[in-house]
Design an enzyme around this catalytic site. Structure first.
Site, PDB file in Angstrom:
ATOM      1  N   TRP A 103       8.072 -13.364  15.109  1.00  0.00           N
ATOM      2  CA  TRP A 103       7.838 -14.780  15.396  1.00  0.00           C
ATOM      3  C   TRP A 103       9.126 -15.532  15.685  1.00  0.00           C
ATOM      4  CZ3 TRP A 103       3.387 -15.564  17.212  1.00  0.00           C
ATOM      5  CH2 TRP A 103       2.257 -14.886  16.705  1.00  0.00           C
ATOM      6  N   ASP A 173       9.568 -22.487  10.698  1.00  0.00           N
ATOM      7  CA  ASP A 173       8.185 -22.069  10.917  1.00  0.00           C
ATOM      8  C   ASP A 173       7.678 -21.524   9.584  1.00  0.00           C
ATOM      9  OD1 ASP A 173       5.809 -20.824  11.531  1.00  0.00           O
ATOM     10  OD2 ASP A 173       6.641 -19.493  13.079  1.00  0.00           O
ATOM     11  N   LYS A 197      -3.680 -19.831   8.210  1.00  0.00           N
ATOM     12  CA  LYS A 197      -3.252 -18.795   7.259  1.00  0.00           C
ATOM     13  C   LYS A 197      -3.363 -19.287   5.821  1.00  0.00           C
ATOM     14  CE  LYS A 197      -1.062 -16.466  10.882  1.00  0.00           C
ATOM     15  NZ  LYS A 197       0.082 -16.204  11.727  1.00  0.00           N
TER      16      LYS A 197
HETATM   17  C1  LIG Z   1       0.613 -16.535  12.951  1.00  0.00           C
HETATM   18  C2  LIG Z   1       1.980 -17.037  13.123  1.00  0.00           C
HETATM   19  C3  LIG Z   1       2.357 -17.780  14.256  1.00  0.00           C
HETATM   20  C4  LIG Z   1       1.409 -18.036  15.418  1.00  0.00           C
HETATM   21  O1  LIG Z   1       0.543 -19.070  15.145  1.00  0.00           O
HETATM   22  P1  LIG Z   1      -0.430 -19.626  16.299  1.00  0.00           P
HETATM   23  O2  LIG Z   1      -1.349 -20.533  15.542  1.00  0.00           O
HETATM   24  O3  LIG Z   1      -1.122 -18.454  16.922  1.00  0.00           O
HETATM   25  O4  LIG Z   1       0.421 -20.361  17.283  1.00  0.00           O
HETATM   26  C5  LIG Z   1       3.644 -18.262  14.315  1.00  0.00           C
HETATM   27  N1  LIG Z   1       4.522 -18.051  13.324  1.00  0.00           N
HETATM   28  C6  LIG Z   1       4.195 -17.347  12.218  1.00  0.00           C
HETATM   29  C7  LIG Z   1       5.211 -17.162  11.139  1.00  0.00           C
HETATM   30  C8  LIG Z   1       2.923 -16.816  12.089  1.00  0.00           C
HETATM   31  O5  LIG Z   1       2.595 -16.121  10.988  1.00  0.00           O
END
Ligand SMILES: *Cc1c(COP(=O)(O)O)cnc(C)c1O
Length: 365
Positions: A103, A173, A197
């Site tokens: 990511w 993030d 998540k």
């Molecule tokens: C799942 C994930 C993403 C992607 O998220 P989207 O909702 O598909 O844009 C980005 N960063 C991390 C750390 C993730 O676990």
């Protein structure tokens, strides 16, 4: 309600049973309004109440200082890979980034479209099995911000202590570990996370932005892409994902009942401890992650003799799903987000014990 499966998916992830039940109850006739939550306008009082309570609970649960604004946007964390650089870049200045997995790799590609980038440290050479050691001296005090991914969903590593970047704000993030532990906001400029998540369903993205940084955006950036557009408003700027924000509110209320982020942190530590103990107890399971950098949210491991598929089939017989590793990393990945219960972990532990007993003699010499 009969819950069918123990869901260990990496995302969209499990939701608390009580949240699903409540959403079900309100689906057809929300608070006896005669309206379904699915057809409810984003300018109605009913939605404005949902929106206000959700933002208020986010503030309270994470103890967010007044210098930050809480935004509920769309586009996922992936849109923030572009939106953060568009808002925070400073002409001619180099962004410092920490590259710790898939990511952050995606994010770096998008930062580069806007600014020059310097990789301060990377775990790439180790196959992303560790969190690099960095100190304040590694960072450029003149950088507009430092970028990192707090939890590496795919490789199963996590920043347990955020680096000291001096006065340079961190843009993080936190999609896969937001609300799993308390945060020290003095280190951060922007924190963003997709909801699906740890805090709801896909379609809502939580962005927590320092107000002064939100003002930095150049005027040529599109209206919806400017953090500034979303500041100092009690209502959404455009049509919001009403149902997604409602489910997020239900999850936030549930988190509060669990003792908030502090309470969840204790339960999460217990869940992770038990799964890692099972991995370490049996030679048939192999963890490649540097022990001190192990993620409490995503436990990644391999099975000797390439028995992962067999393990996944055995799991399914016990109603355990969502444990296949990401295609980039392979192996098994067990995601232990907030809604995953201790009861689910019991079932997984039992599987790991039985599987090790059954197969160890074949593969471990
Ligand atoms: C799942 C994930 C993403 C992607 O998220 P989207 O909702 O598909 O844009 C980005 N960063 C991390 C750390 C993730 O676990």
């Amino acid at each position: 309600m009969d819950k069918k499966m123990y869901n260990f998916s990496a995302g969209p992830g499990a939701l608390p049973d009580t949240v699903l039940q409540e959403a079900h109850r309100q689906l057809l006739n929300y608070q006896s309004s005669g309206l379904s939550i699915l057809e409810m306008g984003h300018r109605t009082q009913l939605f404005e109440d949902i929106y206000a309570e959700a933002r208020d609970l986010i503030r309270k649960l994470l103890k967010i200082p007044d210098t930050f604004e809480v935004l509920l946007l769309q586009g996922g964390a992936t849109l923030q890979f572009s939106m953060a650089p568009l808002n925070l870049a400073i002409e001619g200045k180099v962004v410092d980034v920490l590259h710790t997995g898939y990511w952050s790799g995606k994010a770096i590609a998008d930062i580069k479209r806007v600014s020059p980038v310097r990789i301060v440290a990377s775990s790439e050479d180790s196959g992303h099995c560790l969190i690099p050691k960095v100190s304040q001296g590694n960072f450029n005090p003149d950088a507009p911000y430092v970028y990192l991914t707090s939890n590496n969903t795919i490789y199963g590593t996590q920043w347990h202590i955020f680096p000291d970047t001096g006065d340079v704000p961190i843009v993080a993030d936190m999609t896969s570990d937001i609300f799993s532990k308390p945060l020290d906001f003095s280190k951060f400029g922007v924190i963003f996370a997709s909801a699906q998540k740890n805090v709801g369903i896909a379609g809502v993205t939580l962005v927590i932005v320092r107000r002064d940084l939100a003002e930095r955006c150049p005027e040529h950036v599109g209206t919806l892409l400017q953090y500034r557009t979303h500041l100092n408003r009690n209502t959404v700027y455009n049509t919001a994902p009403v149902f997604g924000i409602y489910v997020m509110l239900l999850v936030l209320r549930w988190m509060k009942e669990q003792g908030g982020v502090e309470g969840l942190m204790k339960i999460n530590a217990e869940k992770a401890k038990r799964v890692y103990a099972a991995v370490d107890r049996h030679e048939i399971y192999l963890s490649r992650v540097n022990p001190e950098d192990r993620s409490e949210m995503n436990v990644c491991f391999f099975i000797q003799g390439g028995l992962e598929q067999r393990f996944i089939e055995e799991a399914l017989k016990r109603k355990i799903i969502g444990i296949t590793g990401h295609s980039e990393a392979g192996g098994i990945r067990v995601s232990l987000y907030n809604p995953v219960t201790l009861e689910a972990v019991d079932a997984l532990e039992e599987l790991m014990e039985d599987f090790a007993l059954c197969y160890s003699s074949f593969v471990v010499q």
